[in-house]
Design a protein around this motif. Structure first.
Motif, PDB file in Angstrom:
ATOM      1  N   LYS A  92       0.842  -1.123   0.091  1.00 27.88           N
ATOM      2  CA  LYS A  92       0.096  -0.133   0.043  1.00 27.88           C
ATOM      3  C   LYS A  92       0.943   1.394  -0.073  1.00 27.88           C
ATOM      4  CE  LYS A  92      -3.874   2.223   2.658  1.00 27.88           C
ATOM      5  NZ  LYS A  92      -4.690   2.093   4.035  1.00 27.88           N
ATOM      6  N   SER A  93       2.096   1.393   0.999  1.00 26.31           N
ATOM      7  CA  SER A  93       2.773   2.475   0.759  1.00 26.31           C
ATOM      8  C   SER A  93       3.492   2.695  -0.516  1.00 26.31           C
ATOM      9  CB  SER A  93       3.723   2.156   1.978  1.00 26.31           C
ATOM     10  OG  SER A  93       4.801   3.261   2.269  1.00 26.31           O
ATOM     11  N   LEU A  96       0.976   3.946  -2.841  1.00 29.35           N
ATOM     12  CA  LEU A  96       0.331   5.304  -2.873  1.00 29.35           C
ATOM     13  C   LEU A  96       1.628   6.433  -3.017  1.00 29.35           C
ATOM     14  CD1 LEU A  96      -1.241   5.130   0.860  1.00 29.35           C
ATOM     15  CD2 LEU A  96      -2.256   5.651  -1.513  1.00 29.35           C
ATOM     16  N   LYS A  97       2.864   5.880  -2.900  1.00 29.93           N
ATOM     17  CA  LYS A  97       4.129   7.005  -3.165  1.00 29.93           C
ATOM     18  C   LYS A  97       4.107   7.159  -4.781  1.00 29.93           C
ATOM     19  CE  LYS A  97       7.196   5.343   0.545  1.00 29.93           C
ATOM     20  NZ  LYS A  97       8.122   4.424   0.780  1.00 29.93           N
ATOM     21  N   TRP A  99       1.558   6.914  -6.896  1.00 24.49           N
ATOM     22  CA  TRP A  99       0.398   7.552  -7.308  1.00 24.49           C
ATOM     23  C   TRP A  99      -0.124   8.871  -6.731  1.00 24.49           C
ATOM     24  CZ3 TRP A  99      -1.381   5.813 -11.963  1.00 24.49           C
ATOM     25  CH2 TRP A  99      -1.101   4.521 -12.242  1.00 24.49           C
ATOM     26  N   ARG A 100       0.427   9.349  -5.860  1.00 27.97           N
ATOM     27  CA  ARG A 100       0.540  10.449  -5.335  1.00 27.97           C
ATOM     28  C   ARG A 100       1.480  11.753  -6.043  1.00 27.97           C
ATOM     29  NH1 ARG A 100      -0.275   9.362   1.237  1.00 27.97           N
ATOM     30  NH2 ARG A 100      -2.620   8.824   0.973  1.00 27.97           N
TER      31      ARG A 100
END
Length: 101
Positions: A92-93, A96-97, A99-100
């Motif tokens: 997950k981390s 998120l890195k 896609w953010r």
């Protein structure tokens, strides 16, 4: 005349059922396209084709041979290196890195 009044009239159950079917949302489509006049076997084949198209669109069909081979390859690969895994928090981390902004 409501459904209960029609049921009180003398006549065949088939006629009552036909009227009830025609009152459904799709009943007019069956009639307009002539589907209600097809032999039962052809209507069953049509239903199967419609269901298959829905299943395909929804991803409900069994995997193709190529997909099955890929799944088996991944299971084999996982078995060869069982320690090479990531837990959900890591996955997950990382996602998120990426896609953010």
């Amino acid at each position: 005349m409501n459904v209960n009044e029609r049921m009180a009239l003398p006549g065949s159950t088939a006629i009552i059922k036909r009227v009830q079917v025609m009152e459904t949302n799709m009943g007019h489509v069956l009639h307009d396209l002539g589907i209600d006049r097809l032999p039962v076997e052809q209507r069953m084949e049509l239903v199967q084709e419609i269901w298959d198209s829905i299943a395909l669109e929804m991803g409900l069909l069994p995997p193709t041979q190529e997909e099955q081979n890929e799944l088996e390859s991944r299971v084999t690969e996982d078995g060869l290196s069982p320690a090479d895994v990531a837990n959900w928090d890591e996955i997950k981390s990382d996602a998120l890195k990426r896609w953010r902004p």
